[in-house]
Design a protein around this motif. Structure first.
Motif: not given
Length: 269
Positions: A168, A110, A175-176, A178, A133-134, A171-172
Motif C-alpha cells: 500500500y 496526500d 501515485s499522483d 505521492g 506525485g506529478y 502504491k501511495r
C-alpha cells in the motif's frame, strides 16, 4: 540570492533562502537546535529569518513550525490552526517582501493544501518543489528557466518495488499524490531548464528506496538521451544531515567581482 538546504528527507526538511538582506525559511521539520546549528554553519542565525513558508502539514515539514511567531508564518489553507487570513497562501497569488516575490503553486500530494514555491528577486529565480506525485502543465509554465531548482528526486522505482515496504505504501509513493521518481524528476528538468539555469538540487531522497548514486546516474542517462550536456549545470544532492548550499553566495559574488576586475585590466591593456 543564495540558498542553503539545511535538511532534506523523510526525517525532516528545512531550507533557508537569503536575498537582499531578507531571509526566508521553507519548512521546519527539524529541531530548533538542528536549525540554529546549521544556520550558524553557513553564517546565519535564527534572527535572520524574516519569513517562514510551510509547504504542507506532514510532520517532516511542519514539526517545529510552532517555534516561530505566527506573524511571520505563511501556509496553505487548513495547514495551521489560528493562522491569520492574511497569512493563508492562495495558489498562484504572489506575495511580496521588499525586493522579493513569492508565488505559491498548487501541487499534488496526500496532504492539506500542499504547495511549491517560486522565489524571485531582482536578478534570480528559484524553484522549490518536493512532495508531489506529478507536475501539471500549468506549473511547468511557472517553473521554466529558473536559475536554481530544488526539486524532488525521491525514489528509484526498481529499488522501491524491491524494498521491504508494504504494497500500500509503494502504491501511495508511485501515485499522483505521492513523490517524484528519479526518472520523472530528470525528464521534468530536461523540459523546463533554460539558458538561465545554473543549479539543480535533487531533494527529498528516500533512504530506503534511493541512493545519491542512483539519482545522479539516472539524471546523467536522461540528460544524455535528451541531448543535454549535464556538465553545463551544477547538480547537487540534498542531504538529511549535511547543509547543501548554492546560488549567489558571498563567495561567488567576490569571485565574480575579481573576474570582472581582471577583464577590465585585460581590456585596458
Amino acid at each position: 540570492m543564495e540558498y542553503h538546504v539545511l535538511a532534506s528527507g523523510s526525517k525532516g526538511n528545512s531550507t533557508f533562502i537569503y536575498s537582499n538582506g531578507f531571509g526566508i525559511l521553507i519548512d521546519c521539520g527539524i529541531s530548533k537546535k538542528q536549525l540554529v546549528t546549521r544556520l550558524n554553519q553557513v553564517g546565519y542565525s535564527e534572527s535572520d529569518i524574516n519569513c517562514v513558508l510551510l509547504t504542507h502539514d506532514h510532520s517532516d515539514h511542519k514539526k517545529n513550525i510552532h517555534i516561530f511567531d505566527p506573524s511571520i508564518v505563511y501556509a496553505g489553507l487548513g495547514c495551521l490552526e489560528g493562522l491569520s487570513s492574511r497569512h493563508i497562501l492562495k495558489p498562484y497569488q504572489s506575495i511580496g517582501f521588499e525586493n522579493i516575490e513569492i508565488t505559491p503553486l498548487s501541487i499534488s500530494h496526500d496532504a492539506t493544501s500542499p504547495l511549491a514555491f517560486v522565489v524571485n528577486d531582482t536578478v534570480s529565480k528559484l524553484v522549490y518543489m518536493t512532495d508531489t506525485g506529478y507536475v501539471s502543465k500549468k506549473n511547468m509554465g511557472f517553473i521554466e528557466n529558473a536559475n536554481y531548482y530544488i526539486i524532488e528526486s525521491n525514489h528509484d522505482i526498481d529499488m522501491l518495488m524491491n524494498s521491504a515496504r508494504p504494497i500500500y505504501l509503494k502504491k501511495r509513493i508511485l501515485s499522483d499524490v505521492g513523490h517524484l521518481s528519479n526518472d520523472y524528476s530528470a525528464r521534468l528538468m530536461c523540459k523546463v531548464l533554460g539558458d538561465q539555469t545554473r543549479d539543480i538540487v535533487l531533494a527529498h531522497l528516500s533512504q530506503e528506496a534511493n541512493t545519491p548514486e542512483l539519482a545522479m546516474d539516472c539524471y546523467c542517462k536522461v540528460f544524455e538521451y535528451s541531448q543535454i550536456n549535464i556538465e553545463n549545470y551544477n547538480i547537487k544532492i540534498a542531504s538529511q544531515v549535511e547543509v547543501v548550499s548554492g546560488g549567489d553566495t558571498i563567495e561567488n559574488q567576490d569571485r565574480q567581482y575579481w573576474q570582472d576586475q581582471r577583464e577590465v585590466l585585460v581590456g585596458g591593456d
